[in-house]
Write an enzyme that holds these catalytic residues in place. Structure first.
Site, PDB file in Angstrom:
ATOM      1  N   ASP A 184      33.514 -67.150   4.976  1.00 11.14           N
ATOM      2  CA  ASP A 184      32.888 -65.979   5.590  1.00 11.14           C
ATOM      3  C   ASP A 184      31.533 -65.746   4.937  1.00 11.14           C
ATOM      4  OD1 ASP A 184      34.230 -65.294   3.161  1.00 11.14           O
ATOM      5  OD2 ASP A 184      33.961 -63.175   3.653  1.00 11.14           O
ATOM      6  N   ASP A 209      26.011 -69.634   0.207  1.00 11.15           N
ATOM      7  CA  ASP A 209      27.130 -68.729  -0.113  1.00 11.15           C
ATOM      8  C   ASP A 209      28.022 -68.586   1.082  1.00 11.15           C
ATOM      9  OD1 ASP A 209      28.739 -66.827  -1.343  1.00 11.15           O
ATOM     10  OD2 ASP A 209      27.373 -65.169  -0.941  1.00 11.15           O
ATOM     11  N   GLU A 233      36.046 -63.173   1.572  1.00 11.50           N
ATOM     12  CA  GLU A 233      35.495 -62.990   0.230  1.00 11.50           C
ATOM     13  C   GLU A 233      34.441 -61.898   0.193  1.00 11.50           C
ATOM     14  OE1 GLU A 233      33.177 -63.542  -3.437  1.00 11.50           O
ATOM     15  OE2 GLU A 233      32.405 -63.657  -1.395  1.00 11.50           O
ATOM     16  N   GLU A 234      33.641 -61.803   1.253  1.00  9.93           N
ATOM     17  CA  GLU A 234      32.559 -60.809   1.277  1.00  9.93           C
ATOM     18  C   GLU A 234      33.069 -59.420   1.639  1.00  9.93           C
ATOM     19  OE1 GLU A 234      29.979 -61.729  -0.048  1.00  9.93           O
ATOM     20  OE2 GLU A 234      29.440 -63.783   0.497  1.00  9.93           O
ATOM     21  N   HIS A 241      23.880 -20.777  -4.008  1.00 12.69           N
ATOM     22  CA  HIS A 241      22.429 -20.687  -3.926  1.00 12.69           C
ATOM     23  C   HIS A 241      21.910 -20.371  -5.325  1.00 12.69           C
ATOM     24  CE1 HIS A 241      18.484 -19.124  -2.913  1.00 12.69           C
ATOM     25  NE2 HIS A 241      18.637 -19.537  -1.664  1.00 12.69           N
TER      26      HIS A 241
END
Lengths: 476, 476
Positions: free
Chosen positions: A100, A132, A166-167, A228
């Site tokens: 992937d 990669d 993997e990613e 505030h």
């Protein structure tokens, strides 16, 4: 006697055009794992590998991993498990890669179409996944094919594990590795992962260590809702004040972690280890270029590399719940969460480190005398990994590097983590080697990701040569 | 002799249904100034006021303010300038209000349609703008009408200035006020603004002071781009570490500002001023309820109110450029910008305060010994305002409160800022009074904004009574 590799090498050169075409076919499949709409492409990529492997005579299984945890309507892509060779006289080596890729759009700033492999005159092969990790994955297939066409006996039985998530966190993979350690992977005598990069651009390295990562959150809360600052400034104790004061106590500007007990866990540097740093191909100039600045903690290579690889570091990542947009907003945030992580090294223990961190944060908060409340927790933890670079798996790879590249490799660690490394080591009990193909400038997760043709072709030779050397390397 | 008000008061009661209808018509115009698509509605609201004022016999001018600076294709809504009465024997009082409102959508969580005034059995009149600031604006018109129908002579010449961009920074208004100070507003002898709230729900107040606000940014930068903490942790000095360490030195948990010279600028508390705090209708329980917690700095009313109104405070609002989302991300941010502000009080000077802040931040950063760079700047500054509560404008208003509500008002300050107050004071040189109509629970900028029917109707009486008392109050 050193393996005879000339025939194999010549065949790789002769087939280089074919191998580049094969990488082109793989890059053309946009197997982006993080994009649900691309899931069919990820599955198509698994089938591409299956077809190619079967054509080479490998036994292949596509293993389903069930549904994606954060999207239960979506099937995870299968893991491609393959075996090439069943010769009991040969060693069996397990290799891992992933098919992937990261997302990529031309409009992100690519100079070329990201899912078309574009080979430049300079040998740069641009395309998402080139380095990669499709280049390295195909490296194993190409090595098999070149052996077949050269008529050279394949030196080992090769087990392959190629995943498609993997990613996106390697969903489901740990369980598969643990389950197959005594099944599909049971013959493996060593593991080789080609999914990292050279330290620079000119010299190969073998990677024997990775740092772990413990990621922490400090939550300070007081008021029931955001306030505030005009109305409540000066009236209420402010969580952001308290958080800033605690964050400031974690680490100094030179990276020295202020939490007692952390440094004491760190393994002392041995003479053997220290000697590995001296000749490493790395310069401070390269580092300055990567950083885009000269704001380094150390001025010398050795201190810098040791700080990056074998000492812990602490980074403050940011604050959740406070005002973070541009401009001016006069809010007193009711609850703020400071995030920081510690990169861990041998012999730090996760539980002990957590306990030290929790106690220190609570102590520092207590010193403030605040009525606000603090919670500190670990969002995730991951152990460090270090292998012996003296192991036969490494010495064989070193010989292969010398044979292919004509130079002794640097023995390196990395500061980041590749969790699957540790999983393979723990599940199989075998030595794991990280054997990178690409160089430090490949831009794995960036625009214009590339793999140099030289790194691909010589890398195929290296993977093949590694298998020859590992087949004959004596165990110590 | 005290003014005779019974006829006017009875007429207000008799017309209360009509006045609520008028508020309903105003609320039905979604005059959201921050939404360019709603600009025609904002203009429509200006015309609504023009029509109503002309019907009452007032002279009216709609003053264009040019184009919106951040959207030059868009006309700013006009300021409605009006005069009622030209009797040189009478005092002339200038009143200010705004006819634009905050955004509101039913889906934000409103129980009713935000642009339909919904009057409950309990007297709560829900609708966007009911209390902020259409109720008070119409209060002046209603007071005129009740005088006319009761046949009671109007006690003053009334100058009115109603703007349509208050909720979006009052674009263009300062210039108009400065230009008209010697023109449309030249006869004004005092100014009255009804655009704030009671301190609680049961007792009216007169507001004589507001804090200012100086908003600062500390920018720390080093690397050329965000870095991965695995690769660079321990190698580079981290901007977020440095910023945290500087932010931690600004203020302590009990709100004590650590910047030398700030406290020395603060005016000492006089005996007269101190006496104003003792009887103020305010309890710590109310504060705890507003806070949603008991994490106050002080345990007593007087210290708390003084910290809120007449001492400076410092709040850290957040960090821009760092990781601020939920979850874990191992980023080393390359450039981070810490935001904080100081609420200022008499006699702090903007330039002197800025200089002290800039020097202190630079000194603290220098102590870190960092190679990163720091920039500190003021994103905006606004001065404090304080009027004398002994002025005839206030003493007249106090008598009106006693007449309408049967109780002496609290003299209060506010911790926040209403910048137009200071502009009117500086441009006209006259005393400015803040005379609130709504109560602390009205939720001006929130969902389910409301004005209690009682506050509206008695508030109309109060505005009219104020004009009667101010007409006859001796100058001191």
């Amino acid at each position: 006697m050193a393996p005879q590799l000339d025939g194999f090498f010549k065949q790789v050169d002769d087939l280089s055009g074919h191998f580049i075409d094969r990488l082109g076919k793989a890059v053309a499949i946009p197997s982006v794992s993080s994009d649900a709409a691309r899931r069919p492409d990820v599955v198509r990529m698994a089938h591409f590998l299956e077809t190619e492997l079967k054509a080479l005579g490998a036994e292949v299984e596509l293993r389903p991993l069930g549904k994606q945890p954060d999207n239960p309507s979506l099937d995870l892509p299968p893991v491609v498990l393959a075996r090439y060779g069943r010769d009991t006289a040969k060693r069996t080596i397990l290799v891992y890669g992933h098919y992937d890729v990261q997302p990529a759009e031309k409009t992100d700033g690519w100079n070329t179409e990201p899912f078309e492999l574009t080979v430049g005159e300079d040998g740069r092969m641009l395309g998402r996944g080139s380095t990669d990790d499709k280049g390295p994955v195909l490296g194993w297939l190409n090595a098999i094919e070149a052996h077949q066409k050269a008529g050279v006996d394949f030196p080992v039985n090769l087990l392959m594990c190629f995943e498609g998530m993997e990613e996106y966190g390697s969903e489901g993979l740990d369980e598969l590795i643990e389950a197959e350690a005594k099944n599909f992977f049971k013959d493996a005598e060593a593991v080789c992962i080609s999914d990292n990069y050279w330290l620079g651009t000119e010299k190969p390295c073998l990677t024997y260590g990775l740092r772990g990562c413990n990621y922490y959150a400090i939550e300070v809360s007081g008021p029931g809702q955001d306030l505030h600052s005009g109305v409540f400034g000066g009236t209420a104790q402010e969580p952001m004040t308290d958080l800033s004061r605690v964050l400031a106590t974690l680490v100094d500007t030179d990276g020295k972690i202020q939490i007692p007990g952390i440094a004491e866990q760190v393994a002392p540097v041995t003479a053997d280890e220290a000697s590995l740093y001296d000749n490493i191909s790395f310069t401070m100039d390269t580092l300055h270029e990567s950083l885009g600045s000269t704001t380094t903690i150390f001025e010398d290579k050795k201190s810098t590399l040791m700080a990056r690889w074998r000492y812990p570091s602490l980074s403050i990542h940011g604050v959740e719940g406070a005002f973070s947009a541009p401009g001016a907003k006069t809010v007193i945030p009711a609850k703020v969460i400071g995030k920081f992580s510690i990169r861990t090294v041998p012999n730090m223990e996760i539980d002990k480190t957590n306990a030290l961190v929790f106690q220190y944060v609570k102590d520092q908060f207590a010193k403030l005398g605040s009525k606000n409340t603090v919670k500190v927790s670990a969002l995730h933890t991951g152990n460090w990994w270090v292998a012996s670079p003296k192991h036969w798996n490494f010495s064989a790879a070193a010989k292969a590097v010398e044979r292919v590249w004509g130079v002794a490799p640097d023995f390196t660690r990395e500061g980041g983590s590749i969790p699957v490394t540790l999983t393979f080591e723990q599940a199989t009990g075998k030595n794991v080697l990280l054997l990178p193909m690409g160089s430090s400038t490949d831009g794995a997760h960036s625009i214009n990701e590339k793999l140099d043709k030289r790194n691909y072709i010589e890398g195929i030779k290296l993977l093949g040569a590694y298998l020859h050397y590992v087949a004959v390397e004596p165990t110590q």
